[in-house]
Design a protein around this motif. Structure first.
Motif, PDB file in Angstrom:
ATOM      1  N   THR A 220      38.728  28.591  48.755  1.00 56.02           N
ATOM      2  CA  THR A 220      38.563  29.722  47.785  1.00 56.02           C
ATOM      3  C   THR A 220      37.218  30.761  48.392  1.00 56.02           C
ATOM      4  O   THR A 220      36.277  30.264  48.860  1.00 56.02           O
TER       5      THR A 220
ATOM      6  N   LEU B 171      35.122  33.086  46.730  1.00 57.28           N
ATOM      7  CA  LEU B 171      35.019  34.000  45.186  1.00 57.28           C
ATOM      8  C   LEU B 171      34.221  35.244  45.535  1.00 57.28           C
ATOM      9  O   LEU B 171      33.106  35.235  46.244  1.00 57.28           O
TER      10      LEU B 171
ATOM     11  N   PRO C 226      34.718  36.022  40.142  1.00 57.54           N
ATOM     12  CA  PRO C 226      35.565  35.022  40.567  1.00 57.54           C
ATOM     13  C   PRO C 226      36.694  34.767  39.727  1.00 57.54           C
ATOM     14  O   PRO C 226      37.764  34.274  40.418  1.00 57.54           O
ATOM     15  N   GLU C 227      36.847  35.256  38.326  1.00 59.42           N
ATOM     16  CA  GLU C 227      37.922  35.211  37.690  1.00 59.42           C
ATOM     17  C   GLU C 227      39.215  36.016  38.274  1.00 59.42           C
ATOM     18  O   GLU C 227      40.163  35.715  37.586  1.00 59.42           O
TER      19      GLU C 227
ATOM     20  N   GLY D 190      40.258  36.038  41.062  1.00 62.34           N
ATOM     21  CA  GLY D 190      40.177  35.389  42.248  1.00 62.34           C
ATOM     22  C   GLY D 190      41.518  34.711  43.052  1.00 62.34           C
ATOM     23  O   GLY D 190      42.275  34.627  42.240  1.00 62.34           O
ATOM     24  N   ALA D 191      41.406  34.062  44.026  1.00 62.56           N
ATOM     25  CA  ALA D 191      42.365  33.615  44.519  1.00 62.56           C
ATOM     26  C   ALA D 191      41.936  31.951  45.326  1.00 62.56           C
ATOM     27  O   ALA D 191      40.667  32.121  45.693  1.00 62.56           O
TER      28      ALA D 191
ATOM     29  N   GLU E  18      46.193  29.252  43.970  1.00 62.54           N
ATOM     30  CA  GLU E  18      46.054  30.152  42.760  1.00 62.54           C
ATOM     31  C   GLU E  18      45.543  31.616  43.044  1.00 62.54           C
ATOM     32  O   GLU E  18      45.375  31.991  44.181  1.00 62.54           O
TER      33      GLU E  18
ATOM     34  N   HIS F 274      44.388  34.700  40.236  1.00 57.61           N
ATOM     35  CA  HIS F 274      44.185  35.105  38.751  1.00 57.61           C
ATOM     36  C   HIS F 274      43.612  36.350  38.844  1.00 57.61           C
ATOM     37  O   HIS F 274      42.790  36.783  39.649  1.00 57.61           O
TER      38      HIS F 274
ATOM     39  N   SER G 217      42.394  37.418  35.413  1.00 59.65           N
ATOM     40  CA  SER G 217      41.112  37.309  34.548  1.00 59.65           C
ATOM     41  C   SER G 217      40.920  35.878  34.362  1.00 59.65           C
ATOM     42  O   SER G 217      40.644  35.485  33.122  1.00 59.65           O
ATOM     43  N   GLY G 218      41.253  34.838  35.312  1.00 61.12           N
ATOM     44  CA  GLY G 218      40.793  33.542  35.215  1.00 61.12           C
ATOM     45  C   GLY G 218      41.962  32.781  34.458  1.00 61.12           C
ATOM     46  O   GLY G 218      42.990  33.197  34.223  1.00 61.12           O
ATOM     47  N   ILE G 219      41.622  31.299  34.367  1.00 58.71           N
ATOM     48  CA  ILE G 219      42.636  30.403  33.675  1.00 58.71           C
ATOM     49  C   ILE G 219      42.545  30.290  32.180  1.00 58.71           C
ATOM     50  O   ILE G 219      41.419  29.425  31.862  1.00 58.71           O
TER      51      ILE G 219
ATOM     52  N   GLU H   4      46.353  26.098  36.238  1.00 62.65           N
ATOM     53  CA  GLU H   4      46.266  27.143  37.073  1.00 62.65           C
ATOM     54  C   GLU H   4      47.506  27.786  37.488  1.00 62.65           C
ATOM     55  O   GLU H   4      47.774  28.874  38.148  1.00 62.65           O
TER      56      GLU H   4
END
Lengths: 392, 392
Positions: free
Chosen positions: A48, A50, A54-55, A57-58, A78, A80, A82-84, A210
């Protein structure tokens, strides 16, 4: 094989029986556990990198440590926006509405009661290998790690669309997730009625948060972000919505200034996972070259490997049975004599499509995009055994 | 399907759009993680019923929560005779010796360099379903949970045996683990030269400690305890060693007083996982009957389901592609009208072997053993929707 000729490079180093350690465990070990964990000696993780948000992120799958064709759920990449989200499945519903005769709402319990289907498919982010266009990264995890392959179980989307009664004017669906940004993608009705799975399980257990818990789309062979996670809504509509993920993102600007848009299918692609960037071969001798190939259009038909910089090619062997629109493991025995070599793989899928060279891909598409790279990757093995991205 | 006739029992309960919960996440969620975990809402675990010496214990896979054909490594059953040893892979070696021309010792690094193979296979404990003989247990986890199916990657044992040069007098191998009791099994040379894998990976990552980390045998189709975990030694010998696991255990006393010994192959078997014991159907309507079938002798050819106590049988559909010597998922759409019914499945493998009824199996083998049960299991659905083992 009795002569030991093939493996002598390895076995020569093994014949010292003085190495046997007989001081192994003589005591009772640990007892059975309710839910298992990997060995504390294993450290392979998702990479990662970030950003300040970070939301959005990958993470990337450690393909250099991959085995077979399956990606462990704990190591599946993963991505995203806007995050998980944390979703209580007892509170989650799926609405199917729009240009349909009978809009319906499903609880998860109701979805579980419906006829199910399980298939093994890869998911690849449209941006996977994106830096190979211009500034190739050092490891196969960073070049190709936005890629995973799982056994997905769920309900056929076509079944639910048949039940709600899609009207003839409806040519697209909009699939929307329950994450903070309500990520959505427009998908043509033809694909929606074909082979999409509304998936609630991955690799034999409930899908992971995720990956879209409790339910996501799996859109076989199409770019990753169409596989909408945390799926909450499907609307039948007469035209695409031209949302963020199909305009400012995932659309390729071509050399002539036109936009290459809605290029859903991930074309045939392959990569050698061993040896790959930052590996260090301990010395001349026998090695097995291995890697992964995949095509959004179906089965991989052949994989060829070049160990001389692309001048000649040898056919690799497959792990069988191959699954369509899934990762395919290839292998080739190799004796390294200690010279500098450059390794390449290229695949052909069942439609006859041949994975292009990096040069041919850039010639055709230009350098105005970071998406949909499927060119050949080359690893250079130096005479000291160190391996690096030959384009870096 | 447009009429909704097939699914009306489910969909009738779904048509209330007032159930849509639109208060879903509107905030940013969690960020990407290095190694994933399942949702905190998921509680499915291995069933462990530990004795006063829990290191000689077992756990069972929650088959009632299984999807597709793969078993998550975290939920794959465990069976240990002296607990799970903690082994540092950098200190672990595999010795191959005995009646061979060139005894060899391999480090794990050397094993990783060798040609590899990946295949999907089931592993079933010889004692799985053992209580079905006399006092059937209530749930499918407890009746059939000593069963799992994974993608295993490793080295062909036949390759290593060819390299060490097995002498013509050697008719068996002894495989020995590094656990406290040095568990060992005798395996005929013909099988050893056939399709056994020295496996270091399961489901795409390093094998888990409870499954034999860093390396185990996978002996396709043969009883579970031949798949020696924490493998440290293979010795080529001229006769079986008659160890504990092939004399006092895993040998069946027949009605005539003779011993049924070295019955390595797990014969064809199937079980319905939904609905199964302790499920409670919410009411009449559509359901999908689903389950698993497997045979140690190869592919499952057909699975039939009876919903009338065994008087008539219907052909179930398979998840494809089927893999030989692997779990095979079967499914059958079913409309329950609310009456009491008894559900049974029976499978036929590619050799033509038909899974026997419980009565026929007891007739043939008697009741002096707890091992190698592969008879038909029956689940009774009461008119209130509750499900129990019909033989209990």
């Amino acid at each position: 094989m009795k002569s030991g000729a093939v493996l002598a490079g390895v076995l020569g180093a093994c014949a010292d029986s003085g190495k046997v350690n007989d001081s192994g465990p003589r005591t009772l070990g640990d007892i059975p556990s309710p839910y298992g964990q990997r060995s504390t000696y294993e450290k392979s993780v998702r990479y990662t990198n970030l950003s300040v948000t970070p939301e959005a992120g990958a993470s990337r799958t450690p393909l250099q440590d991959s085995y077979g064709i399956l990606t462990p759920s704990s190591l599946h990449f993963e991505r995203h926006h806007s995050g998980i989200p944390t979703i209580d499945p007892s509170q989650h519903h799926l609405l199917i509405h729009g240009m349909v005769d009978r809009p319906l709402v499903f609880s998860m319990e109701e979805i579980f009661r419906l006829p199910s289907v399980s298939r093994i498919h890869f998911i690849e982010c449209s941006g996977n290998s994106g830096r190979e266009w211009t500034t190739p990264e050092p490891t196969v995890q960073r070049t190709h790690g936005m890629l995973g392959c799982s056994e997905w179980t769920g309900v056929s989307l076509s079944l639910l669309l048949s039940e709600v009664g899609v009207q003839s004017e409806a040519k697209w669906i909009i699939a929307e997730g329950a994450d903070g940004c309500k990520l959505h993608r427009s998908i043509p009705m033809e694909k929606a009625m074909d082979n999409i799975i509304i998936a609630y399980a991955q690799n034999g257990e409930a899908i992971r948060p995720e990956q879209g818990y409790p339910v996501r789309l799996v859109v076989p062979g199409w770019e990753g972000n169409t596989h909408v996670k945390w799926l909450r809504r499907i609307k039948a509509v007469d035209q695409p919505y031209m949302g963020r993920e199909e305009t400012s993102k995932y659309t390729d600007l071509m050399p002539d200034g036109k936009a290459r848009q809605f290029t859903f299918v991930m074309e045939a692609k392959s990569v050698i996972t061993f040896p790959s960037g930052r590996d260090k071969l301990p010395g001349p001798g026998f090695y097995e070259i291995t890697g992964l190939a995949w095509s959004g259009r179906g089965l991989i038909k052949s994989v060829e490997i070049s160990i001389d910089g692309g001048q000649s090619w040898q056919e690799a062997q497959f792990q069988e049975p191959r699954h369509p629109v899934a990762l395919t493991r290839f292998r080739l025995p190799w004796r390294w004599e200690g010279q500098e070599v450059t390794l390449r793989s290229r695949c052909i899928d069942e439609t006859g499509y041949v994975q292009p060279s990096r040069e041919a891909l850039i010639e055709a598409r230009g350098l105005n995009t970071r998406y949909h790279y499927n060119g050949i990757t080359a690893w250079r093995v130096s005479s000291d055994g160190s391996v690096q991205n030959a384009y870096a």
